[in-house]
Design a protein around this motif. Structure first.
Motif, PDB file in Angstrom:
ATOM      1  N   THR A 192      -4.531   8.024 -36.447  1.00 17.83           N
ATOM      2  CA  THR A 192      -5.144   9.097 -35.660  1.00 17.83           C
ATOM      3  C   THR A 192      -6.217   8.550 -34.722  1.00 17.83           C
ATOM      4  N   GLU A 209       4.020  11.600 -34.495  1.00 15.84           N
ATOM      5  CA  GLU A 209       4.891  12.529 -35.212  1.00 15.84           C
ATOM      6  C   GLU A 209       6.001  11.791 -35.946  1.00 15.84           C
ATOM      7  N   GLU A 240      -1.445  19.359 -34.563  1.00 15.01           N
ATOM      8  CA  GLU A 240      -0.229  20.165 -34.632  1.00 15.01           C
ATOM      9  C   GLU A 240       0.788  19.535 -35.575  1.00 15.01           C
ATOM     10  N   VAL A 241       0.909  18.219 -35.528  1.00 12.81           N
ATOM     11  CA  VAL A 241       1.850  17.517 -36.404  1.00 12.81           C
ATOM     12  C   VAL A 241       1.428  17.670 -37.862  1.00 12.81           C
ATOM     13  N   ASN A 243       8.151  13.024 -45.055  1.00 10.95           N
ATOM     14  CA  ASN A 243       9.296  13.935 -45.201  1.00 10.95           C
ATOM     15  C   ASN A 243      10.065  13.704 -46.493  1.00 10.95           C
ATOM     16  N   HIS A 275      -2.571  17.191 -30.411  1.00  8.55           N
ATOM     17  CA  HIS A 275      -1.197  16.868 -30.778  1.00  8.55           C
ATOM     18  C   HIS A 275      -1.123  16.394 -32.230  1.00  8.55           C
ATOM     19  N   HIS A 276      -2.067  15.577 -32.645  1.00  8.17           N
ATOM     20  CA  HIS A 276      -2.097  15.107 -34.026  1.00  8.17           C
ATOM     21  C   HIS A 276      -2.300  16.277 -34.985  1.00  8.17           C
ATOM     22  N   MET A 309       4.541  10.109 -39.021  1.00  8.00           N
ATOM     23  CA  MET A 309       4.265  11.111 -40.058  1.00  8.00           C
ATOM     24  C   MET A 309       5.560  11.548 -40.746  1.00  8.00           C
ATOM     25  N   ASP A 310       6.604  11.762 -39.969  1.00 13.11           N
ATOM     26  CA  ASP A 310       7.891  12.149 -40.552  1.00 13.11           C
ATOM     27  C   ASP A 310       8.418  11.055 -41.481  1.00 13.11           C
ATOM     28  N   THR A 333       5.788   7.161 -32.071  1.00 16.95           N
ATOM     29  CA  THR A 333       4.908   8.313 -31.896  1.00 16.95           C
ATOM     30  C   THR A 333       4.235   8.651 -33.212  1.00 16.95           C
ATOM     31  N   LYS A 347       2.126  21.122 -39.088  1.00 15.97           N
ATOM     32  CA  LYS A 347       3.552  21.319 -39.350  1.00 15.97           C
ATOM     33  C   LYS A 347       3.926  20.799 -40.730  1.00 15.97           C
ATOM     34  N   HIS A 348       3.428  19.611 -41.087  1.00 16.79           N
ATOM     35  CA  HIS A 348       3.732  19.049 -42.404  1.00 16.79           C
ATOM     36  C   HIS A 348       3.080  19.871 -43.510  1.00 16.79           C
TER      37      HIS A 348
END
Length: 433
Positions: free
Chosen positions: A330, A356, A398-399, A364, A395-396, A359-360, A354, A402-403
């Motif tokens: 980050t 995102e 938001e990611v 995930n 943007h960070h 993170m995925d 990226t 989402k998680h």
């Protein structure tokens, strides 16, 4: 040059490279020491004389005993290494075997014992006790004694090291350290300069008359891209290159890796020259693959969460280390997909890493395997809360949100305890705010 450094790095990471070097030293050293014995009449005096052989028979007995002991211990060391590899494969996954194989202590110990065995055989052959000649290489025999004592200490260090190396926390910590190192060489930051702004790709493509598909001529994982040479060739030929893959991706034979835009038709030889900058192999490597260590840690967590193992604390340790890595990400600037070459012209559009995507890759699979495991789900949400505090870019955030939402959705269908759900909801509400 960088391609040679890549092959050198692969050579050093093989299990046999270090032992072979040590064995070669064990073959060369006795020739020098025996020559030293033959040219210097060394006479030990006082208490020292008890540490040197006094006769050819004594020298032969010492060397024979050491040689037999060393080859026996070498077999034991090899057996211990195989047991460690078996445990690592069954508990942490077969892809972690190479982490144990490439361990420098394991390689050094095995090479040292075999090397001393060969050394003793060579020196033993020089001991002469005939009517015409009596030769006792006392310095060479004394060196064998010193090395034997050193190897005994090395065996103790080796056993201690193996006992530590198969502990889950130590394995995870080592992978996390490798991951931190790999993040310093994020692809494609090495290719040319990063553009200060974005480009309209259609406008860039329209400047070229010809489009050629860059297809893979080999199957396997993309291990390395010779970025410096690739940028030079693209700039010299006045090309624009779009890349669809990055190190760590699997390439099929004949699959399109990207597109080349040019002012003239490219010959087959020119295409092959460009393809030579992409090296593939049967396994993923960590040199340019920033996600490789992440997937290793995720595999450990996934196995820990399997019904046969059921070790949530190992999974939690993986989450902690992955969270630390994501917290660092980050604070860094991710590489731009637009790479500038000579004359400040856009030359390569690359498939960049990226936040995102990282993170995925990190969370995930662990989230999916943690269904029905409240401690791990709660710890995942706690990790998202910590990452939320670190994140500054929208943007960070938001990611991360989402998680966190996916973790909450999983908790609602797999956790029955009302208090646990309320705790998770409070953490998620803090993230939303």
């Amino acid at each position: 040059m960088k391609k040679l450094l890549f092959w050198w790095s692969k050579l050093k990471s093989t299990f046999w490279f270090v032992p072979v070097l040590i064995i070669a030293l064990g073959i060369a050293l006795p020739f020098w020491l025996v020559y030293l014995d033959s040219t210097n009449a060394f006479e030990p005096k006082g208490g020292w004389k008890y540490l040197f052989p006094s006769s050819p028979n004594a020298a032969k007995d010492i060397l024979s005993t050491i040689a037999g002991a060393m080859i026996g211990v070498a077999g034991t060391v090899f057996s211990i290494t195989l047991v460690a590899l078996t445990l690592a494969s069954s508990q942490f996954g077969p892809r972690l075997i190479k982490n144990f194989m490439y361990d420098r202590i394991n390689q050094t110990v095995l090479g040292t014992y075999v090397s001393l065995y060969i050394y003793c055989l060579i020196v033993l052959n020089t001991v002469k006790d005939t009517d015409q000649l009596e030769f006792v290489p006392i310095i060479s025999v004394f060196f064998a004694l010193v090395m034997t004592i050193g190897n005994i200490l090395l065996l103790i260090i080796f056993i201690h090291h193996v006992a530590n190396s198969i502990q889950a926390d130590n394995i995870i910590g080592k992978i996390s350290k490798n991951l931190s190192t790999n993040l310093k060489v994020l692809f494609p930051e090495q290719i040319g300069k990063a553009a200060s702004s974005t480009f309209e790709l259609e406008e860039v493509r329209s400047k070229f008359s010809y489009t050629t598909a860059l297809k893979s001529n080999k199957e396997g994982y993309l291990q390395y891209i010779d970025a410096e040479t690739l940028m030079e060739e693209v700039s010299d030929k006045d090309l624009f290159l779009e890349l669809y893959f990055r190190p760590g991706d699997y390439l099929f034979l004949g699959r399109e890796m990207g597109k080349i835009y040019s002012h003239k038709n490219l010959s087959d030889e020119e295409l092959e020259t460009l393809k030579d900058n992409f090296l593939t192999g049967r396994t993923r490597t960590s040199q340019q693959d920033a996600e490789h260590a992440i997937h290793q840690m995720v595999e450990i967590a996934a196995r820990a969460l399997s019904p046969g193992v059921n070790d949530p604390y190992t999974a939690i340790a993986c989450i902690d280390n992955l969270s630390n890595t994501m917290a660092y990400l980050t604070t860094v600037k991710f590489p731009s997909s637009y790479r500038i070459g000579a004359h400040d012209r856009l030359r390569i559009y690359a498939n960049a890493l990226t936040f995102e995507g990282m993170m995925d890759a990190a969370f995930n699979a662990i989230r999916q395997y943690s269904k029905g495991n409240p401690p791990v789900i709660i710890h995942l949400m706690a990790a998202m809360a910590i990452l939320w505090d670190f994140a500054e870019e929208q943007h960070h955030k938001e990611v991360i949100k989402k998680h966190a939402k996916m973790i909450l959705n999983l908790a609602e269908i797999s956790i029955d305890e009302k208090n646990d759900l309320e705790d998770l909801q409070e953490r998620f509400d803090a993230i939303k705010d």
